[in-house]
Design a protein around this motif. Structure first.
Motif, PDB file in Angstrom:
ATOM      1  N   ALA A 133       0.839  -1.204   0.000  1.00 42.13           N
ATOM      2  CA  ALA A 133       0.000   0.000   0.000  1.00 42.13           C
ATOM      3  C   ALA A 133       0.874   1.254   0.000  1.00 42.13           C
ATOM      4  CB  ALA A 133      -0.925  -0.005   1.209  1.00 42.13           C
ATOM      5  N   SER A 134       1.981   1.240   0.755  1.00 35.77           N
ATOM      6  CA  SER A 134       2.879   2.391   0.803  1.00 35.77           C
ATOM      7  C   SER A 134       3.520   2.631  -0.558  1.00 35.77           C
ATOM      8  CB  SER A 134       3.959   2.164   1.867  1.00 35.77           C
ATOM      9  OG  SER A 134       4.896   3.214   1.861  1.00 35.77           O
ATOM     10  N   TRP A 135       3.970   1.558  -1.214  1.00 36.44           N
ATOM     11  CA  TRP A 135       4.576   1.700  -2.537  1.00 36.44           C
ATOM     12  C   TRP A 135       3.548   2.226  -3.539  1.00 36.44           C
ATOM     13  CZ3 TRP A 135       4.468   0.240  -7.619  1.00 36.44           C
ATOM     14  CH2 TRP A 135       5.647   0.412  -8.361  1.00 36.44           C
ATOM     15  N   SER A 136       2.329   1.741  -3.457  1.00 34.89           N
ATOM     16  CA  SER A 136       1.268   2.191  -4.356  1.00 34.89           C
ATOM     17  C   SER A 136       0.931   3.658  -4.117  1.00 34.89           C
ATOM     18  CB  SER A 136       0.011   1.328  -4.172  1.00 34.89           C
ATOM     19  OG  SER A 136       0.282  -0.020  -4.463  1.00 34.89           O
ATOM     20  N   ALA A 137       0.935   4.075  -2.864  1.00 32.50           N
ATOM     21  CA  ALA A 137       0.653   5.482  -2.544  1.00 32.50           C
ATOM     22  C   ALA A 137       1.731   6.391  -3.111  1.00 32.50           C
ATOM     23  CB  ALA A 137       0.533   5.661  -1.038  1.00 32.50           C
ATOM     24  N   ASN A 138       3.007   5.977  -3.009  1.00 29.29           N
ATOM     25  CA  ASN A 138       4.096   6.766  -3.586  1.00 29.29           C
ATOM     26  C   ASN A 138       3.970   6.837  -5.106  1.00 29.29           C
ATOM     27  OD1 ASN A 138       5.273   7.278  -1.106  1.00 29.29           O
ATOM     28  ND2 ASN A 138       6.581   5.468  -1.179  1.00 29.29           N
ATOM     29  N   LEU A 139       3.573   5.726  -5.707  1.00 25.30           N
ATOM     30  CA  LEU A 139       3.374   5.712  -7.154  1.00 25.30           C
ATOM     31  C   LEU A 139       2.239   6.656  -7.544  1.00 25.30           C
ATOM     32  CD1 LEU A 139       4.103   4.496  -9.897  1.00 25.30           C
ATOM     33  CD2 LEU A 139       2.483   2.641  -9.428  1.00 25.30           C
ATOM     34  N   ALA A 140       1.172   6.656  -6.756  1.00 26.46           N
ATOM     35  CA  ALA A 140       0.033   7.534  -7.037  1.00 26.46           C
ATOM     36  C   ALA A 140       0.450   8.999  -6.972  1.00 26.46           C
ATOM     37  CB  ALA A 140      -1.098   7.262  -6.054  1.00 26.46           C
ATOM     38  N   SER A 141       1.307   9.345  -6.003  1.00 28.13           N
ATOM     39  CA  SER A 141       1.738  10.739  -5.883  1.00 28.13           C
ATOM     40  C   SER A 141       2.554  11.169  -7.095  1.00 28.13           C
ATOM     41  CB  SER A 141       2.548  10.937  -4.604  1.00 28.13           C
ATOM     42  OG  SER A 141       3.762  10.216  -4.660  1.00 28.13           O
ATOM     43  N   ALA A 142       3.227  10.215  -7.751  1.00 25.79           N
ATOM     44  CA  ALA A 142       4.012  10.535  -8.946  1.00 25.79           C
ATOM     45  C   ALA A 142       3.128  10.635 -10.193  1.00 25.79           C
ATOM     46  CB  ALA A 142       5.089   9.478  -9.161  1.00 25.79           C
ATOM     47  N   ILE A 143       1.995   9.941 -10.190  1.00 32.69           N
ATOM     48  CA  ILE A 143       1.138   9.882 -11.386  1.00 32.69           C
ATOM     49  C   ILE A 143      -0.008  10.887 -11.326  1.00 32.69           C
ATOM     50  CG2 ILE A 143      -0.536   8.421 -12.603  1.00 32.69           C
ATOM     51  CD1 ILE A 143       1.247   6.028 -11.985  1.00 32.69           C
ATOM     52  N   ASN A 144      -0.627  11.012 -10.172  1.00 34.96           N
ATOM     53  CA  ASN A 144      -1.879  11.771 -10.086  1.00 34.96           C
ATOM     54  C   ASN A 144      -1.685  13.256 -10.381  1.00 34.96           C
ATOM     55  OD1 ASN A 144      -2.904   9.334  -9.281  1.00 34.96           O
ATOM     56  ND2 ASN A 144      -3.418   9.967  -7.211  1.00 34.96           N
ATOM     57  N   HIS A 145      -2.538  13.787 -11.201  1.00 39.57           N
ATOM     58  CA  HIS A 145      -2.611  15.240 -11.392  1.00 39.57           C
ATOM     59  C   HIS A 145      -3.970  15.569 -12.001  1.00 39.57           C
ATOM     60  CE1 HIS A 145      -2.072  15.027 -15.779  1.00 39.57           C
ATOM     61  NE2 HIS A 145      -1.118  14.150 -15.556  1.00 39.57           N
ATOM     62  N   PRO A 146      -4.516  16.748 -11.697  1.00 43.61           N
ATOM     63  CA  PRO A 146      -5.828  17.114 -12.221  1.00 43.61           C
ATOM     64  C   PRO A 146      -5.742  17.447 -13.704  1.00 43.61           C
ATOM     65  CG  PRO A 146      -4.885  18.943 -11.018  1.00 43.61           C
ATOM     66  CD  PRO A 146      -3.944  17.788 -10.837  1.00 43.61           C
ATOM     67  N   PRO A 147      -6.875  17.461 -14.397  1.00 47.55           N
ATOM     68  CA  PRO A 147      -6.846  17.863 -15.810  1.00 47.55           C
ATOM     69  C   PRO A 147      -6.425  19.315 -15.956  1.00 47.55           C
ATOM     70  CG  PRO A 147      -9.110  17.622 -15.029  1.00 47.55           C
ATOM     71  CD  PRO A 147      -8.223  17.088 -13.947  1.00 47.55           C
ATOM     72  N   GLN A 148      -5.748  19.616 -17.059  1.00 47.02           N
ATOM     73  CA  GLN A 148      -5.260  20.976 -17.314  1.00 47.02           C
ATOM     74  C   GLN A 148      -5.914  21.516 -18.581  1.00 47.02           C
ATOM     75  OE1 GLN A 148      -0.945  22.301 -16.947  1.00 47.02           O
ATOM     76  NE2 GLN A 148      -1.103  22.147 -19.182  1.00 47.02           N
ATOM     77  N   ASN A 149      -6.624  22.634 -18.440  1.00 44.95           N
ATOM     78  CA  ASN A 149      -7.240  23.275 -19.595  1.00 44.95           C
ATOM     79  C   ASN A 149      -6.189  23.984 -20.438  1.00 44.95           C
ATOM     80  OD1 ASN A 149      -9.890  22.500 -19.011  1.00 44.95           O
ATOM     81  ND2 ASN A 149     -10.197  24.242 -17.652  1.00 44.95           N
ATOM     82  N   ALA A 150      -6.434  24.051 -21.741  1.00 47.30           N
ATOM     83  CA  ALA A 150      -5.498  24.687 -22.653  1.00 47.30           C
ATOM     84  C   ALA A 150      -5.570  26.207 -22.531  1.00 47.30           C
ATOM     85  CB  ALA A 150      -5.809  24.259 -24.079  1.00 47.30           C
TER      86      ALA A 150
ATOM     87  N   GLN B  89     -11.654  20.350 -19.694  1.00 48.13           N
ATOM     88  CA  GLN B  89     -12.857  20.986 -20.218  1.00 48.13           C
ATOM     89  C   GLN B  89     -12.569  21.777 -21.493  1.00 48.13           C
ATOM     90  OE1 GLN B  89     -14.172  23.275 -16.830  1.00 48.13           O
ATOM     91  NE2 GLN B  89     -15.439  21.602 -16.047  1.00 48.13           N
ATOM     92  N   ILE B  90     -11.330  22.293 -21.630  1.00 50.99           N
ATOM     93  CA  ILE B  90     -10.951  23.071 -22.811  1.00 50.99           C
ATOM     94  C   ILE B  90      -9.746  22.400 -23.448  1.00 50.99           C
ATOM     95  CG2 ILE B  90     -10.229  25.335 -23.677  1.00 50.99           C
ATOM     96  CD1 ILE B  90     -11.456  26.565 -21.170  1.00 50.99           C
ATOM     97  N   THR B  91      -9.893  21.934 -24.708  1.00 50.10           N
ATOM     98  CA  THR B  91      -8.804  21.253 -25.390  1.00 50.10           C
ATOM     99  C   THR B  91      -7.907  22.265 -26.102  1.00 50.10           C
ATOM    100  OG1 THR B  91     -10.032  20.979 -27.452  1.00 50.10           O
ATOM    101  CG2 THR B  91     -10.305  19.277 -25.760  1.00 50.10           C
ATOM    102  N   THR B  92      -6.717  21.802 -26.501  1.00 51.15           N
ATOM    103  CA  THR B  92      -5.775  22.678 -27.192  1.00 51.15           C
ATOM    104  C   THR B  92      -6.359  23.167 -28.518  1.00 51.15           C
ATOM    105  OG1 THR B  92      -3.968  21.424 -26.187  1.00 51.15           O
ATOM    106  CG2 THR B  92      -3.400  22.858 -28.026  1.00 51.15           C
ATOM    107  N   ALA B  93      -7.051  22.296 -29.231  1.00 54.56           N
ATOM    108  CA  ALA B  93      -7.619  22.671 -30.533  1.00 54.56           C
ATOM    109  C   ALA B  93      -8.658  23.777 -30.408  1.00 54.56           C
ATOM    110  CB  ALA B  93      -8.231  21.440 -31.202  1.00 54.56           C
ATOM    111  N   GLU B  94      -9.295  23.883 -29.250  1.00 57.86           N
ATOM    112  CA  GLU B  94     -10.365  24.862 -29.066  1.00 57.86           C
ATOM    113  C   GLU B  94      -9.854  26.287 -28.814  1.00 57.86           C
ATOM    114  OE1 GLU B  94     -13.903  22.049 -27.165  1.00 57.86           O
ATOM    115  OE2 GLU B  94     -12.366  22.910 -25.855  1.00 57.86           O
ATOM    116  N   VAL B  95      -8.567  26.450 -28.514  1.00 62.92           N
ATOM    117  CA  VAL B  95      -8.067  27.788 -28.168  1.00 62.92           C
ATOM    118  C   VAL B  95      -7.237  28.407 -29.283  1.00 62.92           C
ATOM    119  CG1 VAL B  95      -8.088  27.352 -25.687  1.00 62.92           C
ATOM    120  CG2 VAL B  95      -6.040  26.799 -27.006  1.00 62.92           C
TER     121      VAL B  95
END
Length: 582
Positions: A262-279, A335-341
């Motif tokens: 569980a500890s190794w998985s939590a560390n992996l999650a901290s390296a992977i997780n990030h919220p979506p980024q609008n363009a 919510q906003i893609t690169t093509a839309e801007v």
């Protein structure tokens, strides 16, 4: 006659019973009237009788007990040869409260309990401790400080693989902890009984408690994981758990250590997780002044990952050699893609190049940052041939560049813009990754260590206006946008090209090396900017070699590029600057 006699006897018996009850009632009432404002007989405080005393007298008796004992303001704690003085801050004995507690004996709301307490008091079985108050927070703080000094951490059992690939089990060592609960109880008991003698600290031994059978069973299990691995994949990123890491996930009590997984998985999650980024996209005077590509949000499903790793471990233990599996990740689109801007066709990342400049002097790093910033945000139109020299402009002190070491006429000398070739090399790699036609590229005269940090040999491009340039063509149907990132902490330069991916595929072969030649002897050059006697290495020896790699680009079955890049590096010596200054 007989019946009359029986009636007389019955009346007499009833009279005796009633008289006895009346007598008991009189005794009961008289007893309670006698002790209406007094403590019942037999009650003692620290062995001193307070029975048959009213509250005032009992208070005086208890105060005399306290005064005769002369309470100390400190307690001494010991452990072996160590001693601690425990300050009893704001210690106040409370004779009034103790007397009140003695008076309450036999006076609760429970008649049966009252009767029992009076009986026990009559037998001398009720001996009360003293009531007191002190600064419990200060006492707790002192005990915590002592606990920190007493604490010896337990060394957990460990599994290791030695240099001969043999499993070694270290059984661990027991630890020591202060038994704070029992110590607090002992201190309380001592204070309530006016006992200020030193107290031997009570400790708890924390032991791994492994048996020889558990050690040998774990060793046997660990041997099944030698030379095995689990590979977890997320798009282009991979994480590996090798045999050293896998055996750490074993439990000494059979099964697998869920907490470590569980500890190794939590560390992996901290390296992977990030919220979506609008363009974001802003265009001003022919240059993109603000650009932020849209990015999907990623969230690792940790419980599924824990289950996946545990299942994979079980498969490896059952003789499977290696496991490669996809990570369970939830993707949240922006919510906003690169093509839309923008209306330039810039939709996604189409190429990336990376280089490292570890060991560079400060002026070289400055030049790398400056050159990269001058190219950041540039647009390359469809069909346009990009020229590095033309886009960068003049390299001189008037344009902000500093002197750093460059190769000129076979010598390492201070020159304007040293480090610019780091930028051209990184952009060359980016154009290759995007599958673009390379119109002009020249390799360096010799192998430069900067360009082989985390990279194959032969992927460099030198520039020097007007004799050497890097040129490539945008043969895609849309604009290309250059984005640069510089990480000074890790000394890493990244170039990215954004556009519209048209489905082309790129294959870059491994570098082929031949005709290698050893480096010449070390070269020392005088440098008046360094103090006399100081030696500074600015270049490292490199073998001469001929290098080639193949570059092939395909699109819908059509071959767009099929060529070989050649580099002819001459042998190069290590170069040292020898200080001659004051």
């Amino acid at each position: 006659m007989k019946n009359k006699l029986q009636a007389i006897r019955l009346r007499l018996l009833l009279s005796i019973i009633l008289a006895f009850i009346a007598f008991l009632s009189l005794v009961f009432i008289s007893y309670h009237l006698a002790y209406w404002q007094k403590i019942y007989p037999g009650v003692t405080v620290l062995g001193q009788s307070v029975g048959n005393q009213n509250l005032e007298t009992a208070n005086f008796t208890i105060s005399r007990i306290i005064n005769q004992a002369s309470p100390s303001a400190n307690l001494t704690l010991t452990l072996g040869e160590q001693t601690w003085s425990l300050e009893l801050r704001d210690l106040q004995y409370q004779p009034e409260k103790t007397a009140e507690k003695a008076w309450q004996i036999g006076r609760s709301n429970n008649p049966l309990k009252n009767l029992q307490e009076k009986y026990e008091a009559w037998l001398g079985k009720i001996n009360l401790p003293l009531e007191y108050s002190l600064d419990n927070a200060a006492l707790d703080e002192q005990l915590d400080q002592i606990a920190d000094q007493v604490f010896v951490p337990m060394i957990e059992p460990a599994i290791k693989i030695d240099a001969q690939k043999q499993i070694q089990i270290e059984p661990g060592k027991p630890g020591l902890n202060l038994d704070k609960i029992r110590l607090s109880s002992t201190i309380n008991s001592r204070l309530t009984h006016l006992n200020f003698e030193s107290i031997e600290l009570l400790t708890i031994q924390i032991s791994p408690q492994l048996t020889e059978k558990q050690i040998e069973e774990t060793r046997s299990r660990a041997e099944k994981f030698l030379n095995k691995k689990i590979t977890l994949i997320n798009n282009e990123m991979t994480w590996e758990l090798n045999d050293e890491q896998l055996i750490q996930l074993l439990s000494f009590t059979n099964g697998f250590n869920q907490e470590k997984i569980a500890s190794w998985s939590a560390n992996l999650a901290s390296a992977i997780n990030h919220p979506p980024q609008n363009a974001a996209f802003e265009f001003n005077q022919g240059r993109v002044t603000q650009f932020r590509a849209a990015k999907d949000g990623l969230s690792l499903e940790e419980q599924k990952t824990i289950n996946l790793i545990a299942h994979s471990l079980a498969e490896l233990e059952n003789n499977k050699e290696t496991i490669t599996t996809q990570l369970p990740i939830i993707i949240t689109p922006p919510q906003i893609t690169t093509a839309e801007v923008n209306n330039l066709g810039i939709q996604q990342l189409v190429g990336r190049g990376v280089s490292y400049f570890r060991g560079s002097i400060s002026s070289r790093i400055h030049n790398i940052q400056l050159a990269a910033s001058k190219l950041n945000g540039l647009l390359i139109a469809p069909g346009e041939t990009f020229s590095f020299n033309q886009s960068l402009g003049e390299v001189s002190p008037t344009t902000g560049f500093q002197q750093a070491y460059i190769i000129k006429e076979g010598r390492t000398v201070l020159g304007d813009g040293g480090g610019v070739c780091q930028v051209s090399t990184t952009l060359f790699r980016t154009a290759l990754d995007a599958g673009l036609p390379i119109i002009e590229r020249q390799a360096h005269a010799y192998r430069v260590g900067y360009y082989e940090q985390n990279s194959a040999v032969g992927l460099d491009a030198t520039v020097f206006d007007p004799t050497a340039d890097l040129k490539f063509k945008n043969d895609t149907p849309t604009y290309l946008l250059i984005q640069t990132q510089i990480d000074t902490r890790n000394q890493k330069l990244t170039f990215e090209l954004y556009g519209t991916h048209d489905g082309r595929s790129v294959i870059i072969s491994k570098s082929r090396i031949w005709d290698q030649a050893p480096p010449p002897p070390d070269l020392y050059q005088d440098d008046p900017t360094l103090p006399a006697g100081q030696i500074k290495q600015i270049d490292w020896q490199a073998w001469g070699a001929k290098v080639a790699f193949d570059y092939r680009v395909e699109h819908n079955g059509e071959i767009l590029q099929d060529r070989t890049f050649y580099s002819n590096y001459r042998p190069w010596q290590a170069i040292y600057l020898r200080g001659t200054g004051n």
